[in-house]
Design an enzyme around this catalytic site. Structure first.
Site, PDB file in Angstrom:
ATOM      1  CG  HIS A  76      -2.326  -0.815   1.372  1.00 45.12           C
ATOM      2  ND1 HIS A  76      -2.928  -0.531  -0.101  1.00 45.12           N
ATOM      3  CD2 HIS A  76      -2.750  -2.011   1.199  1.00 45.12           C
ATOM      4  CE1 HIS A  76      -4.030  -1.829   0.530  1.00 45.12           C
ATOM      5  NE2 HIS A  76      -3.734  -2.386   0.941  1.00 45.12           N
ATOM      6  CB  THR A  77       4.780   1.982  -0.161  1.00 46.10           C
ATOM      7  OG1 THR A  77       4.970   1.013  -0.575  1.00 46.10           O
ATOM      8  CG2 THR A  77       4.701   1.887   1.363  1.00 46.10           C
TER       9      THR A  77
ATOM     10  CG  LEU B 193      -0.771 -14.910  -5.484  1.00 48.05           C
ATOM     11  CD1 LEU B 193      -0.755 -16.487  -5.849  1.00 48.05           C
ATOM     12  CD2 LEU B 193       0.928 -13.727  -4.778  1.00 48.05           C
ATOM     13  CB  SER B 194       0.004  -9.470  -9.569  1.00 51.13           C
ATOM     14  OG  SER B 194      -0.421  -8.536 -10.559  1.00 51.13           O
ATOM     15  CB  SER B 195      -4.279 -13.093 -12.440  1.00 50.73           C
ATOM     16  OG  SER B 195      -5.948 -12.725 -11.576  1.00 50.73           O
ATOM     17  CB  SER B 196      -5.431  -7.989 -12.890  1.00 50.44           C
ATOM     18  OG  SER B 196      -4.844  -7.484 -12.081  1.00 50.44           O
TER      19      SER B 196
ATOM     20  CG  ASP C 110      -0.506  -5.656  -9.071  1.00 48.55           C
ATOM     21  OD1 ASP C 110       0.970  -5.411  -8.362  1.00 48.55           O
ATOM     22  OD2 ASP C 110      -1.670  -5.967  -8.724  1.00 48.55           O
TER      23      ASP C 110
HETATM   24  P1  ADP Z   1      -5.848 -10.090  -8.646  1.00 47.23           P
HETATM   25  O1  ADP Z   1      -4.737  -9.872 -10.392  1.00 47.23           O
HETATM   26  O2  ADP Z   1      -5.376 -10.251  -7.387  1.00 47.23           O
HETATM   27  O3  ADP Z   1      -5.278 -11.958  -9.435  1.00 47.23           O
HETATM   28  P2  ADP Z   1      -8.085  -8.326  -9.400  1.00 47.23           P
HETATM   29  O4  ADP Z   1      -9.325  -8.765  -8.683  1.00 47.23           O
HETATM   30  O5  ADP Z   1      -7.235  -7.587  -9.811  1.00 47.23           O
HETATM   31  O6  ADP Z   1      -6.446  -9.975  -8.546  1.00 47.23           O
HETATM   32  O7  ADP Z   1      -7.847  -9.713 -11.289  1.00 47.23           O
HETATM   33  C1  ADP Z   1      -8.965 -10.699 -10.923  1.00 47.23           C
HETATM   34  C2  ADP Z   1      -9.377 -10.539 -12.320  1.00 47.23           C
HETATM   35  O8  ADP Z   1      -8.466 -11.234 -13.656  1.00 47.23           O
HETATM   36  C3  ADP Z   1     -10.577 -11.614 -12.811  1.00 47.23           C
HETATM   37  O9  ADP Z   1     -11.195 -11.560 -11.903  1.00 47.23           O
HETATM   38  C4  ADP Z   1     -10.935 -11.539 -13.792  1.00 47.23           C
HETATM   39  O10 ADP Z   1     -11.973 -10.585 -14.329  1.00 47.23           O
HETATM   40  C5  ADP Z   1      -9.406 -11.089 -14.500  1.00 47.23           C
HETATM   41  N1  ADP Z   1      -8.601 -12.486 -15.158  1.00 47.23           N
HETATM   42  C6  ADP Z   1      -7.283 -12.462 -14.292  1.00 47.23           C
HETATM   43  N2  ADP Z   1      -6.648 -13.779 -15.190  1.00 47.23           N
HETATM   44  C7  ADP Z   1      -7.561 -13.997 -15.796  1.00 47.23           C
HETATM   45  C8  ADP Z   1      -7.796 -15.234 -17.038  1.00 47.23           C
HETATM   46  N3  ADP Z   1      -6.887 -15.804 -16.906  1.00 47.23           N
HETATM   47  N4  ADP Z   1      -8.759 -15.543 -17.494  1.00 47.23           N
HETATM   48  C9  ADP Z   1      -9.888 -14.761 -17.588  1.00 47.23           C
HETATM   49  N5  ADP Z   1      -9.612 -13.632 -16.849  1.00 47.23           N
HETATM   50  C10 ADP Z   1      -9.126 -13.570 -15.423  1.00 47.23           C
HETATM   51 MG    MG Z   2      -4.852  -7.328  -9.952  1.00 45.19          MG
END
Ligand code: ADP
Ligand code: MG
Length: 408
Positions: free
Chosen positions: A49-50, A141-144, A193
Site C-alpha cells: 500500500h505504498t 498475486l496479480s493475475s490481472s 503489478d
Molecule cells: P488479482 O490480480 O490479485 O489476481 P484482481 O481482482 O485484480 O485479482 O484480478 C482478477 C480478475 O482479472 C479476474 O476477476 C478476471 O476478471 C481477470 N482475469 C485474470 N486472469 C484471468 C484469466 N486467466 N482469464 C480470465 N480473466 C482473468
Molecule cells: Mg490485480
C-alpha cells in the site's frame, strides 16, 4: 495435516503453457495464432500500500504465468476466450472508453490494454486471443496485470515494425497497462503489478520507487542463503473493488493534502510524529493517523530490507516482514483472520518472518523459510486453517522469475 494432502500450485513450463493455449485457440477460433506470449504474476516481498503514495515496493515476478495465444483480428473487433471464464468475450474497439457498458467483465483488461497502447500512439492491433493461466486469480498475486502484460507484449510484437523490445518500450507498456486497469477495467490500483510483470529480472527482486518511476533490480538469491519463499494463497475471498481499497487511497490522499505534500512519500520517518500530531485534530484524524503511520513506516522498512540484502544480511530481514504484517493488521486494517492465522502458523513452524502480501482483505501471505522446509511449514499452516474451520489454503513456491516474453 498429511503432506500429501497439501495443494501446491506448480508453475507450468513454457512448453506446457504454450501447448495449452495453442490447443484452446484451435478449439475456440480454429487454426493457429500468430504466436504465444506469457506474463508472470507477482508477489510483493515488502512495501505494501505504498505504490499509490509515491513510496517503495519490492516485488518479484513469479514463475507462474498467464499464457495467451494471439492473432491480429484483421478488423476492429476484439474476440477473447479463457480457460478460466465461460463463453466468448467480444467488443468493438470504437466502443472502448472509460465507463462504457460494452467493456464490462474480464475482457476489459485486454481491451483496455489495446486502447491505452493506442492512446500512446502505438499501432496495437485489435486481437483474437485465447487465455490460460496458472496464476491463481483474485489471490493477490496479480493475475490481472499478468493478463494485461501478456497482451501488451503480444501487441508490441504484432504491432508496428520498429516497436522493439527495449526497456523504454517496456516502461511505456507499464504505463499503458496501469491505465487499462484504472480507466477501462475500473480497478483503481497502483503501478506495482504491471512494473513487476514487465520489468522483472530472474533471481532479482525489483525495487520500485513509485515517486521517480525508477525500477532497480536487486539480487535476491534466496537459495544461496539457504532460504526459500513460500506463498500461501489463503483462498479467503479477495475483493479490491468493494470500496475498501479506494477508501484507503482516499484517506492517504486527503492526509497528504492536509500536510501540504504531494504524496506521503514526502513525509520522512523523522517527520512522522509531527505529521501525526498535525493530523490528529482533523475530522477523521484518528483514522488518518493510523493509515499514515503505516505508509511512512512501511516505506522505511522497505528501504531497510533492501539495505540488509545489499549488505549480505538476508538472514536478518525476518523481523521487518513481521513488522510489516503488524502494521497492515493494526494500522492499515487490511488483514483478515485467514491472513493472521497463516503468518502466525508459519512463524511458529520456523519461518524467519511472514506477512500478508498484496492488497489484503483476503489473498495471499508469504513466509521466508529455511530451504527444504516448504512442506513442513505448509502442513502447519493447513493444520491451523483446519483447526479454525477455514477452507483449505493452497501453496506456491516463489523463485524470482523473469518478465513478460514471447514463448512460441
Ligand atoms: P488479482 O490480480 O490479485 O489476481 P484482481 O481482482 O485484480 O485479482 O484480478 C482478477 C480478475 O482479472 C479476474 O476477476 C478476471 O476478471 C481477470 N482475469 C485474470 N486472469 C484471468 C484469466 N486467466 N482469464 C480470465 N480473466 C482473468
Ligand atoms: Mg490485480
Amino acid at each position: 495435516m498429511a503432506a500429501d494432502q497439501l495443494e501446491f500450485i506448480e508453475a507450468w513450463t513454457p512448453e506446457t503453457g504454450a501447448a495449452r493455449v495453442l490447443a484452446g485457440y484451435a478449439d475456440r477460433f480454429g487454426g493457429r495464432p500468430a504466436g504465444v506470449w506469457a506474463a508472470p504474476g507477482r508477489v510483493n516481498i515488502i512495501g505494501e500500500h505504498t505504490d499509490y503514495n509515491g513510496g517503495l515496493a519490492f516485488p518479484i515476478a513469479l514463475p507462474h504465468c498467464t499464457y495467451v495465444a494471439v492473432a491480429p483480428s484483421g478488423n476492429e473487433v476484439i474476440r477473447l476466450a479463457s480457460a478460466q471464464a465461460d463463453g466468448l468475450w467480444q467488443v468493438a474497439m470504437p466502443d472502448v472508453a472509460p465507463g462504457a457498458a460494452a467493456v464490462a467483465g474480464w475482457g476489459s483488461y485486454v481491451a483496455g490494454t489495446v486502447w491505452a497502447l493506442r492512446r500512446r500512439g502505438l499501432a496495437a492491433p485489435a486481437v483474437v486471443g485465447y487465455v490460460d493461466s496458472c496464476v491463481p486469480f483474485g489471490a493477490g498475486l496479480s493475475s490481472s496485470a499478468a493478463l494485461e502484460c501478456a497482451f501488451a507484449a503480444a501487441c508490441r510484437d504484432l504491432g508496428e515494425p520498429g516497436w522493439a523490445d527495449t526497456l523504454p518500450a517496456r516502461r511505456v507498456m507499464v504505463e499503458a497497462c496501469i491505465e487499462a486497469e484504472n480507466q477501462i477495467a475500473g480497478a483503481n490500483t497502483g503501478g506495482m503489478d504491471q512494473s513487476a510483470s514487465l520489468l522483472a529480472v530472474a533471481a532479482h527482486a525489483l525495487l520500485l520507487d513509485c515517486r521517480s518511476g525508477e525500477a532497480r533490480p536487486v539480487p535476491f538469491d534466496l537459495a544461496a542463503a539457504g532460504l526459500e519463499l513460500l506463498v500461501i494463497d489463503t483462498r479467503a475471498p479477495h475483493q479490491l473493488n468493494d470500496g475498501q481499497y479506494a477508501a484507503r487511497r482516499a484517506t492517504c490522499e486527503a492526509a497528504a493534502q492536509a500536510l501540504g505534500v504531494a504524496t506521503l512519500r514526502e513525509v520522512p520517518l523523522s517527520g512522522l510524529s509531527a505529521a501525526l500530531d498535525a493530523l490528529a485534530g482533523l475530522p477523521d484524524g484518528p483514522v488518518a493517523v493510523k493509515r499514515v503511520r503505516h505508509v511512512v513506516t512501511e516505506i522505511d522498512r522497505t528501504a531497510r530490507f533492501v539495505d540488509l540484502l545489499e549488505a549480505g544480511r538476508v538472514l536478518e530481514v525476518g523481523p521487518l516482514l513481521d513488522a510489516s504484517h503488524e502494521s497492515l493488521r493494526v494500522d492499515y486494517e487490511v488483514t483478515v483472520p485467514q491472513l493472521d492465522v497463516a503468518v502466525a502458523a508459519a512463524r511458529e513452524a520456523g519461518a524467519l518472518g511472514a506477512r500478508m502480501t498484496g492488497g489484503g482483505f483476503g489473498g495471499s501471505a508469504i513466509a521466508l523459510i529455511p530451504a527444504g522446509a516448504g512442506r513442513q511449514v505448509a502442513s502447519a499452516v493447513a493444520g491451523a486453517f483446519a483447526a479454525e474451520g477455514f477452507g483449505a489454503p493452497a501453496f506456491l513456491g516463489a523463485v524470482p522469475a523473469g518478465p513478460a516474453r514471447r514463448v512460441a
